[in-house]
Design an enzyme around this catalytic site. Sequence first.
Site, PDB file in Angstrom:
ATOM      1  N   GLU A 127       0.838  -1.197   0.000  1.00  9.34           N
ATOM      2  CA  GLU A 127       0.000   0.000   0.000  1.00  9.34           C
ATOM      3  C   GLU A 127       0.877   1.252   0.000  1.00  9.34           C
ATOM      4  O   GLU A 127       1.729   1.398   0.875  1.00  9.34           O
ATOM      5  CB  GLU A 127      -0.914  -0.021   1.230  1.00  9.34           C
ATOM      6  CG  GLU A 127      -1.919  -1.159   1.154  1.00  9.34           C
ATOM      7  CD  GLU A 127      -2.422  -1.636   2.519  1.00  9.34           C
ATOM      8  OE1 GLU A 127      -2.227  -0.922   3.519  1.00  9.34           O
ATOM      9  OE2 GLU A 127      -2.998  -2.738   2.570  1.00  9.34           O
ATOM     10  N   ALA A 135      -5.517  -4.162   0.708  1.00  4.41           N
ATOM     11  CA  ALA A 135      -5.957  -5.498   1.113  1.00  4.41           C
ATOM     12  C   ALA A 135      -4.704  -6.320   1.399  1.00  4.41           C
ATOM     13  O   ALA A 135      -3.955  -6.651   0.478  1.00  4.41           O
ATOM     14  CB  ALA A 135      -6.776  -6.141  -0.001  1.00  4.41           C
ATOM     15  N   GLU A 136      -4.474  -6.631   2.669  1.00  8.99           N
ATOM     16  CA  GLU A 136      -3.200  -7.245   3.054  1.00  8.99           C
ATOM     17  C   GLU A 136      -3.089  -8.702   2.589  1.00  8.99           C
ATOM     18  O   GLU A 136      -1.997  -9.166   2.236  1.00  8.99           O
ATOM     19  CB  GLU A 136      -2.993  -7.135   4.568  1.00  8.99           C
ATOM     20  CG  GLU A 136      -2.663  -5.718   5.057  1.00  8.99           C
ATOM     21  CD  GLU A 136      -3.828  -4.740   5.013  1.00  8.99           C
ATOM     22  OE1 GLU A 136      -4.987  -5.188   4.863  1.00  8.99           O
ATOM     23  OE2 GLU A 136      -3.602  -3.524   5.118  1.00  8.99           O
ATOM     24  N   ILE A 191      -1.653  -6.320   9.834  1.00  8.56           N
ATOM     25  CA  ILE A 191      -1.144  -7.530   9.184  1.00  8.56           C
ATOM     26  C   ILE A 191      -2.190  -8.642   9.232  1.00  8.56           C
ATOM     27  O   ILE A 191      -2.160  -9.585   8.448  1.00  8.56           O
ATOM     28  CB  ILE A 191       0.181  -7.984   9.852  1.00  8.56           C
ATOM     29  CG1 ILE A 191       0.996  -8.844   8.881  1.00  8.56           C
ATOM     30  CG2 ILE A 191      -0.055  -8.701  11.177  1.00  8.56           C
ATOM     31  CD1 ILE A 191       2.439  -9.034   9.303  1.00  8.56           C
ATOM     32  N   PRO A 201      -5.391  -9.157   8.332  1.00  4.02           N
ATOM     33  CA  PRO A 201      -6.151  -9.681   7.180  1.00  4.02           C
ATOM     34  C   PRO A 201      -5.350 -10.688   6.344  1.00  4.02           C
ATOM     35  O   PRO A 201      -5.927 -11.478   5.604  1.00  4.02           O
ATOM     36  CB  PRO A 201      -6.470  -8.426   6.353  1.00  4.02           C
ATOM     37  CG  PRO A 201      -6.411  -7.312   7.336  1.00  4.02           C
ATOM     38  CD  PRO A 201      -5.352  -7.702   8.328  1.00  4.02           C
ATOM     39  N   HIS A 237      -1.438   1.891  15.835  1.00  2.00           N
ATOM     40  CA  HIS A 237      -0.220   2.239  15.093  1.00  2.00           C
ATOM     41  C   HIS A 237       1.015   1.950  15.932  1.00  2.00           C
ATOM     42  O   HIS A 237       2.072   2.519  15.684  1.00  2.00           O
ATOM     43  CB  HIS A 237      -0.237   3.719  14.681  1.00  2.00           C
ATOM     44  CG  HIS A 237      -1.316   4.054  13.714  1.00  2.00           C
ATOM     45  ND1 HIS A 237      -2.596   4.343  14.103  1.00  2.00           N
ATOM     46  CD2 HIS A 237      -1.325   4.103  12.358  1.00  2.00           C
ATOM     47  CE1 HIS A 237      -3.347   4.572  13.043  1.00  2.00           C
ATOM     48  NE2 HIS A 237      -2.606   4.435  11.963  1.00  2.00           N
TER      49      HIS A 237
END
Length: 733
Positions: free
Chosen positions: A418, A462-463, A490, A492, A533
Amino acid sequence: MATTKAEPKIAAAPVVPVERYHGLTPKHLIEVYRLMYLSRKIDDREIMLKRQQKIFFQISGAGHEALLVAAGLLLRPSYDWFYPYYRDRGLCLALGNTPLEMLLQAVGAADDVASGGRQMPSHWSHPKLNIVTGSSPTGSQFLQAVGCAEAGRYYQKYPGAAAKVDGDYRQFKDVSFQGDEVVYVSCGDGTTSQGEFWESLSTASNLKLPMLFVVEDNEYAISVPVEVNTPGGNISKVVSGFPNFHFAEVDGTDFLESYAAFQGAIDYVRAGKGPAFVHGHVIRPYSHSLSDDEKLYRPEAERKLEVERDPITRLRKFLLSEGIVDEMALHEMELDLTDNVQDAADQAVAAAFPKPNTYLQYLYSPNLDPTSPAFQTEPIRPPLPGKPGGGEKTMADLINACLKDEMKRDQRIVIFGEDVADCSREEYLREKQVKGKGGVFKLTAGLQTAYGSDRVFNSPLAEANIVGRATGMATRGLKPVVEIQFFDYIWPAMHQLRNELPTIRWRSNNGWSCPVVIRVAIGGYLTGGAIYHSQCGESIFTHTPGMRVVFPSNALDANGLLRTAIRCDDPVMFLEHKRLYRETFGRAPYPGPDYMIPFGKAKTVRTGHDLTVITYGALVPRALQAAQRMEREHNVSVELIDLRTLNPYDWEAIANSVSKTHRVLVAHEDTLSWGYGAEIAARIADELFDDLDAPVKRVAAKDTFIAYQPQVEDEILPQANDVFKAMVELAGW
Ligand SMILES: Cc1ncc(C[n+]2csc(CCOP(=O)(O)OP(=O)(O)O)c2C)c(N)n1
Ligand SMILES: [Mg+2]
């Protein structure tokens, strides 16, 4: 097509226009029947073997044979690529998988070509035929098939990338590709509910990939009927809006109808027009598996209707009514096939099992050991400050430099994730309207500009898409170095990260491998990073066999370890601490384009003789501060060990230090309980008990999430002062 042991007699030469059979001759149709019947007979034989407890699981392809043999005859083994699921026995037989190979897997034989006795039956894999190892999770094959198709396209454009090169993972990879290859991927109706199925359709559509999607709709997912899984009950209607696809919906129990549908679909894909989607309505006469009894959820009337649609009975009747073959010849062929399967089963049952002590084999590459001295090189003499490349560089600089150097050296490297591209709308870059982004932390800045958009590009948000595609690409020899923007996101990709990527080499008994590098920005101490985060969680991946885990604490180590990660032949999770990206601590001059550090070699940051601290990542500078204070205030000399890689880790360095200091503290940023330190502490207690003068201590984050408010964050995460206090306590024992 393979030939039968005894050629059946073809009844009085029928006068039929060939078009009526979509280009197939009567002889072909008899061969089709042979394959379908063989498929059913293997299922029947496996069921018998299961009842005799000679095999331990059975799942059949019964009812799907017509659709799959049609696909198998039109596709090309060792040319096209295959990601089948467990019902695809008919496809695999048509491609050249033998009944013996299938039965060897059923008994768990050492010579099982698919897995060497490691996977259940019907988990197809045949490297020579390009049938890629499949797993049990439904739907996790789709994104890998996307990556496989992308790899084929990449090699066509950059044929030089396929070359074998000595000195890194490439020397162990034979790469082949064809101009008009097709990537086949299939699933059942229930599996279309998985998110990864939809992610794969999106990417195949967007990139017009040469893929053939097949949905084998037997109207049930174990006991759950199709209308529960599919809105409106018909997947063809739901997917019909995807651009660039060729669609076909067929009665998959009718061989000729299925064959015609695949002809159209495969022609479309081979012509490079885009992907195709074939939806076959099939039946499931043998319940879901031998562990399921469909009478519990399907009434008799419904099951009876299915019997009338049995594809084998239908083709049999057709061959007889068309006068293609007579009853006697068919009967003879059937007896013959039954005998063949019986012979194969007898052979399989007598086959040798794998040796029990081989269970560690092929978790990692047997050829390329990233802990070996081959991965140890020295930094080049640093250029003087002020000269090009000179001066102290941050971890961010040296990771970027490593990626740039390696991409230049190795055309197989592709980078995606991404926001990693400089700019997806290339013309903005070309026309110099924008400078480009290159990652939210700018770690990939300038790479797209330097190496082009085929090699550095943005993924969808979309991981699983990132990791699944990378896995498929790496299976075909590419070296994807992908980025997960934040460790917090991480999850997904977890299916791919736990059940696919690290299992592929092991579960295929070294038939396949997928050495992907996954760079992940991790960690807290950000002041305001909050819960989503700031997370760590490395122990979840060190708890996954087959995955290398690296966690550098400084610029030079990040550069050398990333290069090792890229040049080795295993999947690597490369954890980059966000707080360390641009810290003053641990800056270093550029070490040159070949600097490597072997995995599993800790660094002694500071030698000492009173107490050992074992740590990594952002705790390294904090523990260093605490150690210096111990020396100053308590005259205690602390040895500080930075593990650098967490799997493998340097047990020797730990043992040597503990045998010298007799006191040990394990410190990390992740939460305390069930954390990485728990394993290290347990092993020290177990194996070094005699060396210890004090209990093994741990310092880590509190067992909670990370708060946004900085004072609360400080309380949750381990600080230099917490490490110091633990050192004082330990030294006082
Ligand atoms: C991710 C995942 N969830 C659950 C299962 C257990 N399971 C195995 S097969 C299956 C049903 C699959 O149905 P469908 O996709 O329609 O294929 P079919 O077996 O009917 O051919 C389920 C739930 C699994 N293997 N993987
Ligand atoms: Mg189904």
